[in-house]
Scaffold this motif. Structure first.
Motif, PDB file in Angstrom:
ATOM      1  N   LYS A   5     -45.898  76.966 122.687  1.00 42.12           N
ATOM      2  CA  LYS A   5     -45.796  78.078 121.720  1.00 42.12           C
ATOM      3  C   LYS A   5     -47.007  78.846 121.640  1.00 42.12           C
ATOM      4  CE  LYS A   5     -43.015  79.593 117.812  1.00 42.12           C
ATOM      5  NZ  LYS A   5     -42.095  79.336 116.796  1.00 42.12           N
ATOM      6  N   TYR A  21     -49.079  74.064 110.861  1.00 46.00           N
ATOM      7  CA  TYR A  21     -49.016  72.767 111.252  1.00 46.00           C
ATOM      8  C   TYR A  21     -50.221  72.232 110.797  1.00 46.00           C
ATOM      9  CZ  TYR A  21     -44.802  73.795 114.074  1.00 46.00           C
ATOM     10  OH  TYR A  21     -43.658  74.003 114.463  1.00 46.00           O
ATOM     11  N   TRP A  43     -42.799  62.099 117.979  1.00 48.57           N
ATOM     12  CA  TRP A  43     -43.269  63.562 117.686  1.00 48.57           C
ATOM     13  C   TRP A  43     -43.825  64.308 118.705  1.00 48.57           C
ATOM     14  CZ3 TRP A  43     -48.215  65.103 117.970  1.00 48.57           C
ATOM     15  CH2 TRP A  43     -49.268  64.013 117.803  1.00 48.57           C
ATOM     16  N   TYR A  44     -44.154  63.333 119.970  1.00 49.96           N
ATOM     17  CA  TYR A  44     -45.138  64.028 120.937  1.00 49.96           C
ATOM     18  C   TYR A  44     -44.325  64.928 121.814  1.00 49.96           C
ATOM     19  CZ  TYR A  44     -49.231  61.453 122.481  1.00 49.96           C
ATOM     20  OH  TYR A  44     -50.555  61.115 122.472  1.00 49.96           O
ATOM     21  N   THR A  45     -43.139  65.070 122.035  1.00 50.41           N
ATOM     22  CA  THR A  45     -42.107  66.004 122.652  1.00 50.41           C
ATOM     23  C   THR A  45     -42.336  67.308 121.866  1.00 50.41           C
ATOM     24  OG1 THR A  45     -40.539  64.410 123.591  1.00 50.41           O
ATOM     25  CG2 THR A  45     -40.059  66.687 123.591  1.00 50.41           C
ATOM     26  N   ASP A  46     -42.047  67.127 120.637  1.00 51.96           N
ATOM     27  CA  ASP A  46     -42.321  68.337 119.558  1.00 51.96           C
ATOM     28  C   ASP A  46     -43.765  68.936 119.723  1.00 51.96           C
ATOM     29  OD1 ASP A  46     -39.543  68.134 119.000  1.00 51.96           O
ATOM     30  OD2 ASP A  46     -40.028  67.143 116.961  1.00 51.96           O
ATOM     31  N   GLY A  47     -44.788  67.960 119.742  1.00 54.25           N
ATOM     32  CA  GLY A  47     -46.287  68.501 119.726  1.00 54.25           C
ATOM     33  C   GLY A  47     -46.314  69.266 121.356  1.00 54.25           C
ATOM     34  N   GLU A  77     -44.157  70.986 123.006  1.00 53.79           N
ATOM     35  CA  GLU A  77     -43.471  72.358 122.692  1.00 53.79           C
ATOM     36  C   GLU A  77     -44.247  73.343 121.781  1.00 53.79           C
ATOM     37  OE1 GLU A  77     -40.729  73.606 124.389  1.00 53.79           O
ATOM     38  OE2 GLU A  77     -41.044  71.792 125.451  1.00 53.79           O
ATOM     39  N   LEU A  78     -44.780  72.834 120.726  1.00 54.13           N
ATOM     40  CA  LEU A  78     -45.592  73.520 119.894  1.00 54.13           C
ATOM     41  C   LEU A  78     -46.723  73.745 120.532  1.00 54.13           C
ATOM     42  CD1 LEU A  78     -46.509  74.384 117.003  1.00 54.13           C
ATOM     43  CD2 LEU A  78     -47.436  72.107 116.647  1.00 54.13           C
ATOM     44  N   GLU A 107     -48.719  80.245 112.560  1.00 55.01           N
ATOM     45  CA  GLU A 107     -48.258  79.139 113.383  1.00 55.01           C
ATOM     46  C   GLU A 107     -49.041  77.841 113.353  1.00 55.01           C
ATOM     47  OE1 GLU A 107     -45.365  78.442 114.779  1.00 55.01           O
ATOM     48  OE2 GLU A 107     -44.432  80.255 115.007  1.00 55.01           O
TER      49      GLU A 107
END
Length: 207
Positions: free
Chosen positions: A124, A61, A114-118, A120-121, A57
């Protein structure tokens, strides 16, 4: 391990009782050891898989590394970790039930898309990392219990059971020898008594 005993019937009964206890317990302890071995292997595989997953993972990234300079890591924290316990082959191990995150306030309009995805990443990655840590803890507990159980199996199988059998054999042999000696002594005494009696009868007959 030296087994203490005395050469008498009471000691023999105690030795036989201790031997029976160990012979009855041994199959159960062996089953526990076998179950722990299987669980240790399963947990090792699980921990290895989680570590590999975490590594993959993170590597996946790497291309976003430049973007992370814009990201505020204080936006996400682990607020709470809920635990429970369960027994595996008689061993109490921790179980990870829930991970609660706290997300800081940020402007959806001003922050990069991309903050929201960041976030969530990171959630995870944190979840996988914590799960890997718990697998390691579980593995340590199970491995310790497995080693102790193996030691007990070896102690019973290679030391105590043969030791008690040997002690029982010695006591029985001693008691048998003692009984034979006692019977021999009684025979000698009876023979002497019969000789004296016969001699007395001869003497009385001569008078």
């Amino acid at each position: 391990m030296a087994i203490k005993f005395q050469y008498n019937k009471t000691s023999l009964q105690q030795l036989e009782k201790q031997l029976r206890i160990r012979e009855r317990s041994l199959p159960t302890i062996k089953s526990k050891e076998s179950a722990l071995r299987i669980e240790v292997k399963r947990t090792k595989d699980e921990a290895r898989q989680l570590e590999l997953q975490l590594e993959q993972e993170i590597q996946g990234y790497d291309r976003m590394m430049a973007l992370w300079n814009e990201f505020d890591p204080a936006l996400i924290t682990v607020r709470d970790v809920t635990l429970s316990t369960r027994k595996i082959a008689g061993v109490v191990v921790p179980v990870l039930d829930e991970i609660k995150f706290e997300i800081g306030h940020y402007s959806l309009f001003n922050a990069p898309a991309w903050y929201t995805d960041g976030i969530e990443l990171l959630k995870k990655l944190a979840r996988i990392g914590i799960e890997a840590e718990f697998s390691g803890m579980k593995l340590e507990l199970l491995e310790h219990a497995r080693k102790k159980t193996t030691q007990k199996v070896n102690l019973f199988e290679k030391v105590q059971i043969p030791g008690y059998k040997d002690a029982i054999r010695k006591v029985k042999r001693f008691m048998e020898d003692e009984e034979s000696l006692s019977k021999s002594s009684q025979k000698i005494m009876r023979a002497n008594q019969e000789k004296r009696k016969a001699k007395q009868e001869i003497e009385e007959a001569a008078v």
